[in-house]
Design an enzyme around this catalytic site. Structure first.
Site, PDB file in Angstrom:
ATOM      1  CB  CYS A  87      -0.870  -0.013   1.250  1.00  0.00           C
ATOM      2  SG  CYS A  87      -1.908   1.447   1.415  1.00  0.00           S
ATOM      3  CG  HIS A 128      -5.611  -2.229  -1.415  1.00  0.00           C
ATOM      4  ND1 HIS A 128      -4.683  -2.903  -0.664  1.00  0.00           N
ATOM      5  CD2 HIS A 128      -5.336  -0.908  -1.258  1.00  0.00           C
ATOM      6  CE1 HIS A 128      -3.887  -2.015  -0.064  1.00  0.00           C
ATOM      7  NE2 HIS A 128      -4.259  -0.802  -0.423  1.00  0.00           N
ATOM      8  CD  GLU A 129      -6.735   1.526  -3.770  1.00  0.00           C
ATOM      9  OE1 GLU A 129      -6.821   2.346  -2.838  1.00  0.00           O
ATOM     10  OE2 GLU A 129      -5.676   0.947  -4.067  1.00  0.00           O
ATOM     11  CG  HIS A 132      -7.326   2.604   1.291  1.00  0.00           C
ATOM     12  ND1 HIS A 132      -6.553   2.977   2.354  1.00  0.00           N
ATOM     13  CD2 HIS A 132      -6.500   1.979   0.429  1.00  0.00           C
ATOM     14  CE1 HIS A 132      -5.299   2.596   2.152  1.00  0.00           C
ATOM     15  NE2 HIS A 132      -5.235   1.986   0.978  1.00  0.00           N
TER      16      HIS A 132
HETATM   17 ZN   LIG Z   1      -3.649   1.090   0.122  1.00  0.00          ZN
END
Ligand SMILES: [Zn+2]
Length: 138
Positions: A87, A128-129, A132
């Site tokens: 990341c 993954h995003e 976030h």
């Molecule tokens: Zn990330």
């Protein structure tokens, strides 16, 4: 405008709020910041540039223009597996549970609703995003 990358895990751990058309400049900034970091990064969420709104930008393999999603939501997923991910906001590689095939609903830069199925690496980047956006760090 290219913005600095946020590495403050307290800020990054806060869930993002719904994005509206007042956030389109942030979406453009996110896209430009992703392109500026494209050598070491394939996706970013708006909280990584310090704006806690639900916006992501990704660069699927083989593409040069970021795909920007406002308020992305995974509505179907299948094929769980264990991944190792890095990341831009965090040091090192860490384990994460991902799905090989996902269906995502989002709004585009014209605030039009979109829905599409993604697989493999692109699906992994999106997961993954979206994590976030929910304040989840790998
Ligand atoms: Zn990330």
């Amino acid at each position: 405008m290219i913005r600095p990358v946020c590495r403050d895990t307290v800020l990054l751990s806060k869930p993002a709020e719904k994005a509206t058309n007042a956030d389109l400049q942030t979406a453009r900034d996110l896209s430009e910041t992703l392109l500026a970091n494209a050598q070491r990064c394939v996706g970013m969420a708006a909280n990584m540039i310090g704006v806690p709104k639900s916006i992501i930008a990704i660069l699927p393999p083989g593409t040069k223009m970021p795909l920007v999603m406002l308020n992305p939501q995974i509505i179907a997923k299948s094929g769980e597996y264990d991944a190792e991910e890095g990341c831009l906001s965090l040091p090192g590689e860490r384990p994460a549970k991902r799905y090989r095939v996902i269906t995502v609903k989002w709004q585009d830069m014209s605030m039009r609703p979109q829905k599409r199925k993604f697989e493999g690496y692109t699906a992994q980047i999106i997961q993954h995003e979206i994590d976030h956006c929910q304040g989840i760090l790998i």
